[in-house]
Enzyme design. Sequence first.
Site, PDB file in Angstrom:
ATOM      1  N   GLU A 217       0.823  -1.207   0.000  1.00 15.40           N
ATOM      2  CA  GLU A 217       0.000   0.000   0.000  1.00 15.40           C
ATOM      3  C   GLU A 217       0.861   1.263   0.000  1.00 15.40           C
ATOM      4  OE1 GLU A 217      -0.331  -2.629   1.885  1.00 15.40           O
ATOM      5  OE2 GLU A 217      -2.423  -3.074   2.366  1.00 15.40           O
TER       6      GLU A 217
ATOM      7  N   ILE B 195      25.743  -5.098 -22.884  1.00 15.92           N
ATOM      8  CA  ILE B 195      25.802  -5.900 -21.655  1.00 15.92           C
ATOM      9  C   ILE B 195      24.743  -6.999 -21.644  1.00 15.92           C
ATOM     10  CG2 ILE B 195      25.819  -5.732 -19.117  1.00 15.92           C
ATOM     11  CD1 ILE B 195      28.156  -4.354 -20.613  1.00 15.92           C
TER      12      ILE B 195
ATOM     13  N   TRP C  85      20.986 -12.459  -4.256  1.00 13.78           N
ATOM     14  CA  TRP C  85      19.673 -11.843  -4.475  1.00 13.78           C
ATOM     15  C   TRP C  85      18.517 -12.789  -4.187  1.00 13.78           C
ATOM     16  CZ3 TRP C  85      20.949  -8.550  -9.488  1.00 13.78           C
ATOM     17  CH2 TRP C  85      21.692  -7.432  -9.091  1.00 13.78           C
TER      18      TRP C  85
ATOM     19  N   HIS D 204      30.232  -9.472 -16.153  1.00 14.15           N
ATOM     20  CA  HIS D 204      29.844  -8.065 -16.051  1.00 14.15           C
ATOM     21  C   HIS D 204      29.565  -7.732 -14.598  1.00 14.15           C
ATOM     22  CE1 HIS D 204      27.741  -4.316 -16.434  1.00 14.15           C
ATOM     23  NE2 HIS D 204      26.706  -4.832 -15.821  1.00 14.15           N
TER      24      HIS D 204
ATOM     25  N   GLU E   6      31.179  -0.773 -14.754  1.00 12.28           N
ATOM     26  CA  GLU E   6      30.563   0.549 -14.833  1.00 12.28           C
ATOM     27  C   GLU E   6      31.612   1.611 -14.524  1.00 12.28           C
ATOM     28  OE1 GLU E   6      26.904   1.128 -12.451  1.00 12.28           O
ATOM     29  OE2 GLU E   6      27.793   3.059 -11.999  1.00 12.28           O
TER      30      GLU E   6
ATOM     31  N   HIS F  77      21.667   4.793 -16.925  1.00 12.82           N
ATOM     32  CA  HIS F  77      20.612   5.261 -16.023  1.00 12.82           C
ATOM     33  C   HIS F  77      20.081   6.610 -16.460  1.00 12.82           C
ATOM     34  CE1 HIS F  77      23.021   2.430 -13.604  1.00 12.82           C
ATOM     35  NE2 HIS F  77      21.815   1.989 -13.320  1.00 12.82           N
TER      36      HIS F  77
HETATM   37  N1  GLN Z   1      22.803  -9.003 -18.718  1.00 14.23           N
HETATM   38  C1  GLN Z   1      22.063  -8.164 -17.848  1.00 14.23           C
HETATM   39  C2  GLN Z   1      21.388  -7.041 -18.611  1.00 14.23           C
HETATM   40  O1  GLN Z   1      21.917  -6.570 -19.522  1.00 14.23           O
HETATM   41  C3  GLN Z   1      22.950  -7.569 -16.794  1.00 14.23           C
HETATM   42  C4  GLN Z   1      22.182  -6.716 -15.840  1.00 14.23           C
HETATM   43  C5  GLN Z   1      22.957  -6.312 -14.639  1.00 14.23           C
HETATM   44  O2  GLN Z   1      24.145  -6.445 -14.597  1.00 14.23           O
HETATM   45  N2  GLN Z   1      22.294  -5.788 -13.653  1.00 14.23           N
HETATM   46  O3  GLN Z   1      20.316  -6.591 -18.285  1.00 14.23           O
HETATM   47 ZN    ZN Z   2      25.150  -4.036 -14.781  1.00 20.16          ZN
END
Ligand code: GLN
Ligand code: ZN
Length: 761
Positions: A17, A436, A566, A646, A670, A699
Amino acid sequence: MIRTHNLGFPRIGKNRELKFALESYWRSEISQQKLLNIGQSLREQHWQLQGNLDFQPVGDFSFYDHVLDTSILVGNEPGRVNPDANTLDRLFQIARGQSQQNSTTCEHHCAAGEMTKWFDTNYHYIVPEIDNQTRFALHADNLLNQVREAKALNHNVKPVIVGPVTYLWLAKTKDETNKLSLLDDLVVVYEQLLIRLADEGVEWVQIDEPILVTELDPSWQHALKQAYFSLHKTPVKLLLTTYFGQLKDNLLLACELPVDGLHIDAITGFDEISKVVDWLSPLKVLSLGIINGRNIWKTDLNTTLDWLEPIATRLKDRLWLAPSCSLLHVPVDLTNEDCLDKEIKSWLAFAVQKIEELSVIAHALNYGRSSVASQLQHNAAAIASRQHSDRVHNPVVKTRSSEISNAMSQRQSDYKHRALTQKKRFKLPLFPTTTIGSFPQTNAIRQARKHYKNGQLNHSDYEQFIKSEIKHTIDIQEEIGLDVLVHGEAERNDMVEYFGQQLDGYAFTEFGWVQSYGSRCVKPPIIYGDISRPNPMTVAWACYAQSLSKKPVKGMLTGPVTMLNWSFVRDDQPRSQTCLQLALAIRDEVLDLEQAGISIIQIDEAALREGLPLRQSQWQQYLDWAVTSFKISANGVSDSTQIHTHMCYSEFNDIIDAIANMDADVITIETSRSDMELLDVFNEFNYPNDIGPGVYDIHSPNIPSVEQIVSLMTLAAERIDIEKLWLNPDCGLKTRGWDEVTPALKALVSASHSLRKTLTQ
Ligand code: GLN
Ligand code: ZN
């Protein structure tokens, strides 16, 4: 009598909510009054759900984040916030940056406050900002109103606040301000607050100092003494709370601080309980956090009582019981999980159920086990079923993980040799370009997945749809001229859930949401049993994608450490063991992909860094098994198969050894927001393998220019041998639109052409 309390209850509501109310308010669809009413009604519900406890926490509710609330409470708002906005809108400005509806009133620069993880959890707080201009002043209205609200409902109020030392420890200084030089000033405000709370008739206040479970240098240890010697003089009783780990070197300090009670995490700190019982002054209350506030498993009530009863006999009224930490980190209520397998459901407890467990234990201690015989019996049955269930225990998996050999984590040859083999195979140009993994997840894609899930779309139509998306994505990449392609991940809702759903040993809830930050919630899957992969998970899509292009198409997988970090994980075996099982399942997929002709395979480890333990002294142990798990998943391939990984961050300074040890042929990271300075560590370390430093921030909706990318890569080339450099965005592109992605990638490819000319002359 032994008393019960709770350190904090989830704020989001059983049906999220709070999330929906916040988002409606931010879109100007509901009034602030309406939002406030929803908050009030959530608090009422939550107190009622905790009505059986001896104390109800007040001040644990927050419209965004409790650390930000603390900043407002002590009058520490960044100067850029519009002073004309009301308190709640100022709070949202700090949390989210300039909010849409207030854009006209916000003339100042309203950048959002920085957000970071709350200790080792997946909850993010807004980092307090301090400098040498910072002065504190009490703004207690919000908290005092909540205290009155709870009192009016006849609750036995126990306000919850972040302690002053932890508050400063969490803060960031923009200048050279020594954070501790502000302590005296801050403690004065806390003293005023405690006096105001006493005036409201409050007896006990919970004051959280979780930094006591971290490695503290002497100045911080001293700060704790200094603060609590002052706060001790106020007319309330203080329950000092620590959680998330063991006290270790701080144990004596925690026992000796002049407060009226101490709470310790009896789950992670189990081995320290008897020491604390011995060392704590007989005048103090000891609160034991006996219910795990970080996972979703039922507590074994009978076993808990076995060790708790002698302590209860010894401490009597001085013993309080609680969950180990705030229940903010678990979902709200299990009751409505009707789709969960019944047996698995019988093993679980969410916040509401954990509160019930607490009451049963206290009842057993106060009135004898026979007073709650049927509850204890039920619990014992559930615990036994979980211990013995063949859903949990798969002998094949257990044997396989016990037979893991060193060789399984090693590539056939070292990187130098592999690099030559791969060079011959792929014949990639200098500065090869790639992405990626994900491409824009359009509404049509989300709709199709939803309709497939609820049966509106049949299997073959769904398959056709995903294939057409893959084809579209491949065609565009060909047209743009990227060197290594991806299939685009249209079939994936989430990088963990997609794989979890295809693995044995994973369960999924419908409502198991946990707050990540503000209105953002995540629904971590549950690893309940031995993990195995009954069937290939990605091979068909990958092969289809590869069939459409002569260029290599990367296979795309989530790595074992990220799957682990996660998810809610089993508590009946070490995390490292679960991680190895995940590694074997991913390894099976990697080998199937290779076998099917996929020549480049990326294994994402977005969450490797965040699994680091709170104490640096325990990092190496974690990194050892985490890196081994990654290597087991990746390294069964032949030399000519190229492994990528990655990572969604770039702070590698303190873990560069481990990163190098992963030995991926290519790592993408990154970096765009730091002007490539983050590559210094790779340079200094002489990192041997290939690196793709992200050249633009996914982003942001901004489309990078060719010049920007060239200049970033020129900076990268000052640090890294150009033979090793790749060009790619910072992360996956799923949150962006095609209108942003296409021009951005065109710029990326043009930049690579220009770099090939200029930097090779
Ligand atoms: N392979 C995933 C993507 O491109 C990697 C995402 C991530 O690292 N959070 O969405
Ligand atoms: Zn990433």
